[in-house]
Design an enzyme around this catalytic site. Sequence first.
Site, PDB file in Angstrom:
ATOM      1  N   ARG A   1       0.839  -1.201   0.000  1.00  0.00           N
ATOM      2  CA  ARG A   1       0.000   0.000   0.000  1.00  0.00           C
ATOM      3  C   ARG A   1       0.873   1.250   0.000  1.00  0.00           C
ATOM      4  O   ARG A   1       1.952   1.278   0.623  1.00  0.00           O
ATOM      5  CB  ARG A   1      -0.855  -0.013   1.268  1.00  0.00           C
ATOM      6  CG  ARG A   1      -1.893   1.108   1.397  1.00  0.00           C
ATOM      7  CD  ARG A   1      -2.988   0.956   0.433  1.00  0.00           C
ATOM      8  NE  ARG A   1      -4.185   1.728   0.780  1.00  0.00           N
ATOM      9  CZ  ARG A   1      -5.183   1.934  -0.060  1.00  0.00           C
ATOM     10  NH1 ARG A   1      -5.139   1.448  -1.297  1.00  0.00           N
ATOM     11  NH2 ARG A   1      -6.250   2.615   0.297  1.00  0.00           N
TER      12      ARG A   1
ATOM     13  N   THR B   1      -9.159   0.831 -10.015  1.00  0.00           N
ATOM     14  CA  THR B   1      -8.448  -0.362  -9.565  1.00  0.00           C
ATOM     15  C   THR B   1      -8.564  -1.548 -10.544  1.00  0.00           C
ATOM     16  O   THR B   1      -9.306  -1.501 -11.521  1.00  0.00           O
ATOM     17  CB  THR B   1      -8.943  -0.725  -8.140  1.00  0.00           C
ATOM     18  OG1 THR B   1      -8.912   0.445  -7.333  1.00  0.00           O
ATOM     19  CG2 THR B   1      -8.155  -1.801  -7.485  1.00  0.00           C
TER      20      THR B   1
ATOM     21  N   THR C   1      -3.863  -0.833  -7.665  1.00  0.00           N
ATOM     22  CA  THR C   1      -4.621   0.407  -7.877  1.00  0.00           C
ATOM     23  C   THR C   1      -3.732   1.642  -7.977  1.00  0.00           C
ATOM     24  O   THR C   1      -2.598   1.642  -7.469  1.00  0.00           O
ATOM     25  CB  THR C   1      -5.603   0.612  -6.683  1.00  0.00           C
ATOM     26  OG1 THR C   1      -6.474   1.704  -6.960  1.00  0.00           O
ATOM     27  CG2 THR C   1      -4.877   0.895  -5.378  1.00  0.00           C
TER      28      THR C   1
ATOM     29  N   GLU D   1      -5.876   4.237  -7.336  1.00  0.00           N
ATOM     30  CA  GLU D   1      -7.051   4.843  -6.702  1.00  0.00           C
ATOM     31  C   GLU D   1      -8.038   5.348  -7.738  1.00  0.00           C
ATOM     32  O   GLU D   1      -8.609   4.555  -8.435  1.00  0.00           O
ATOM     33  CB  GLU D   1      -6.655   5.954  -5.712  1.00  0.00           C
ATOM     34  CG  GLU D   1      -7.547   5.998  -4.481  1.00  0.00           C
ATOM     35  CD  GLU D   1      -9.019   6.223  -4.757  1.00  0.00           C
ATOM     36  OE1 GLU D   1      -9.797   5.256  -4.580  1.00  0.00           O
ATOM     37  OE2 GLU D   1      -9.435   7.342  -5.102  1.00  0.00           O
TER      38      GLU D   1
ATOM     39  N   GLU E   1      -3.749   7.969  -3.829  1.00  0.00           N
ATOM     40  CA  GLU E   1      -4.228   7.076  -2.761  1.00  0.00           C
ATOM     41  C   GLU E   1      -4.485   7.798  -1.444  1.00  0.00           C
ATOM     42  O   GLU E   1      -5.273   7.340  -0.616  1.00  0.00           O
ATOM     43  CB  GLU E   1      -3.213   5.956  -2.546  1.00  0.00           C
ATOM     44  CG  GLU E   1      -3.847   4.633  -2.202  1.00  0.00           C
ATOM     45  CD  GLU E   1      -4.659   4.074  -3.355  1.00  0.00           C
ATOM     46  OE1 GLU E   1      -5.847   3.799  -3.137  1.00  0.00           O
ATOM     47  OE2 GLU E   1      -4.125   3.938  -4.478  1.00  0.00           O
TER      48      GLU E   1
ATOM     49  N   ASP F   1      -7.860   8.296   0.082  1.00  0.00           N
ATOM     50  CA  ASP F   1      -8.575   7.225   0.797  1.00  0.00           C
ATOM     51  C   ASP F   1      -8.545   7.461   2.315  1.00  0.00           C
ATOM     52  O   ASP F   1      -9.193   6.738   3.068  1.00  0.00           O
ATOM     53  CB  ASP F   1      -7.977   5.848   0.481  1.00  0.00           C
ATOM     54  CG  ASP F   1      -8.607   5.230  -0.763  1.00  0.00           C
ATOM     55  OD1 ASP F   1      -9.520   5.836  -1.341  1.00  0.00           O
ATOM     56  OD2 ASP F   1      -8.178   4.128  -1.163  1.00  0.00           O
TER      57      ASP F   1
ATOM     58  N   SER G   1      -8.064   0.888   2.887  1.00  0.00           N
ATOM     59  CA  SER G   1      -8.456   0.411   1.560  1.00  0.00           C
ATOM     60  C   SER G   1      -9.684  -0.474   1.675  1.00  0.00           C
ATOM     61  O   SER G   1     -10.014  -0.969   2.753  1.00  0.00           O
ATOM     62  CB  SER G   1      -7.299  -0.396   0.969  1.00  0.00           C
ATOM     63  OG  SER G   1      -7.690  -1.009  -0.236  1.00  0.00           O
ATOM     64  N   SER G   2     -10.353  -0.679   0.540  1.00  0.00           N
ATOM     65  CA  SER G   2     -11.427  -1.673   0.459  1.00  0.00           C
ATOM     66  C   SER G   2     -10.994  -2.867  -0.371  1.00  0.00           C
ATOM     67  O   SER G   2     -11.804  -3.782  -0.600  1.00  0.00           O
ATOM     68  CB  SER G   2     -12.660  -1.054  -0.206  1.00  0.00           C
ATOM     69  OG  SER G   2     -13.117   0.027   0.544  1.00  0.00           O
TER      70      SER G   2
ATOM     71  N   GLY H   1     -13.845   0.494  -5.742  1.00  0.00           N
ATOM     72  CA  GLY H   1     -13.961   1.352  -4.564  1.00  0.00           C
ATOM     73  C   GLY H   1     -14.502   0.546  -3.390  1.00  0.00           C
ATOM     74  O   GLY H   1     -14.237  -0.655  -3.273  1.00  0.00           O
TER      75      GLY H   1
HETATM   76  N1  GLY Z   1      -8.320   2.974  -3.691  1.00  0.00           N
HETATM   77  C1  GLY Z   1      -9.135   1.829  -3.673  1.00  0.00           C
HETATM   78  C2  GLY Z   1      -8.982   1.057  -2.431  1.00  0.00           C
HETATM   79  O1  GLY Z   1      -7.879   0.960  -1.945  1.00  0.00           O
HETATM   80  O2  GLY Z   1      -9.949   0.519  -1.930  1.00  0.00           O
END
Ligand code: GLY
Length: 574
Positions: free
Chosen positions: A108, A394, A412, A414, A432, A435, A459-460, A481
């Site tokens: 990340r 993503t 990603t 983002e 990013e 987020d 993140s998701s 997302g």
């Molecule tokens: N930017 C998408 C995620 O990390 O969920």
Amino acid sequence: MIFALCLLAPAAFAQQAADAVAPEAATGLAPEAPAPVTAQDWMVAAANPLAAEAGARVLREGGSAADAMVAVQAVLGLVEPQSSGLGGGAFLVWYDAATGALTTLDGRETAPMAATPTLFQVDGEPMGFFDAVVGGLSVGTPGTPLLMEEAHRRWGRANWGGLFDEAISLAEDGFAVSPRLATLIADDAERLSSSEATAAYFLPGGTPLAEGATLVNAAYAETLRAFARDGSDAFYSGPVAEGIVATIRGAAQPGVLTLDDLAAYDVVERPAVCAPYRGAEICGMGPPSSGALTVGQILALIEPYDIAALGPDDPQAWRLIGDASRLAFADRGRYMADSDFVPMPRLLDPGYLAERAALLAGDDALPEVTAGTPPWDHAALELADDTSLELPSTSHISIVDSAGNALSMTTTIENGFGSRLLAPGGFLLNNELTDFSFRTHSDGVPIANRVEPGKRPRSSMSPTIVMRDGAPVMVVGSPGGSRIIGYVAKTIVAHLDWGMDVQQAIALPHLVNRFGTYDLEEGTAAAALAEPLAALGYETNIRGLTSGLHAIAIAADGLTGGADPRREGVAIGE
Ligand code: GLY
């Protein structure tokens, strides 16, 4: 450590579901899906045929899933630049066939050390979302290049340098702009115009690149040659790194990332987060991703209920899934963030989940949903709910190699086209950091996902490997997302409860509920559920839901793969 969660269900019921012969896939909501791709030895599913082909070539020649991922990611960064690339971050889940171990790697992006909690505020108020996205302020230190190198170092079999051949050729000779890329460029032309270099690449002469146009990226080819020769040092220091920093610093809205931030970046190995469901273990990425915890909570909350018997056409099945998701998202908003910075409660505690699951016992939508009180060692710590926005973007890569290793990676930059800044190295820089929560506190109470130096934004992304009896049975993940979580949970339910093959499970229309409103996929049979769901008490919203699911099912008689018909991906196997 693996978060083990005992079956909280009426065990007899859960076992019955686990043992049951999978029912025939239902008609009704279930669309006519093409037959899944089948294979015996290996398979790769990714968002663009050129990228999947690059991975297939590696696998055909005996490379590992980690080798193939490097080749796939290098091509995706060129042909699907709006979604992922060297300028972004990723999470990877790896099943190692030789040891039976499951490992997750966190690549990340991190907040620069000069980032402050009020990074996205002006005069104490949060900036508009796109005001924050476009420019240098939103760029976190990229993690994808080091993640690629680290995965290859641990699990690679092929020569590192050769993994970039396809991407270098395509960048030098040019590739045909895909229909999806052309559409997205045209739709985003105004924001892409905000940077001269970005506009020159995507809008040559002021005109958006058309579908089928040949796009050459010599700078990217040069970056890949250096990466192939010198490894990630060629990215995190030297001319590529200097180009990144100059781009961020020179943007109309400059950011604070430095060469020191790049040099200090590290990939982190973290424990897989696993939750049991129907006799399987649903394993994925823990914090800073909310993915595995939220998918795990949703599935744990519905496990006591007979989703298989209800079937996909019954609004009650979607009430259970929808309200389980609302409860899980309430906990996500309150508690989930980078656990290196914020203590986290035991969100998969069996007793806690049993209490939350009992809330679903009625017939109607829950009138109100709030975060629960899971057990933890910091009960005195009060946290406020995060309401930060995450928009779909993503890409997801699923791979199984001939040795039986399995890889699930969601990657990603983002937002579509990230920060809209094209680095001189020929790749887009992420946004990013948006987020993170733009607010630091709500009514004086701190928000867990606030910006802090060195922290990773929540993140998701939900790269998932489903395990049964210690072996992988399904590899799955998606872009989208915060709806990623719903897409992945639905696909697992469709496969495990409703007996659909992975292609059908992916194609099954989406019904996603995060915060109360039920999103129903436009142009599909899901729209017919609007009325019955409204009668149960939901507000409904029929809209496009563009997932990008890629999944592989692994069984004794071979591999079965599927790619999302909503995008341009393919599954290839032999
Ligand atoms: N930017 C998408 C995620 O990390 O969920």
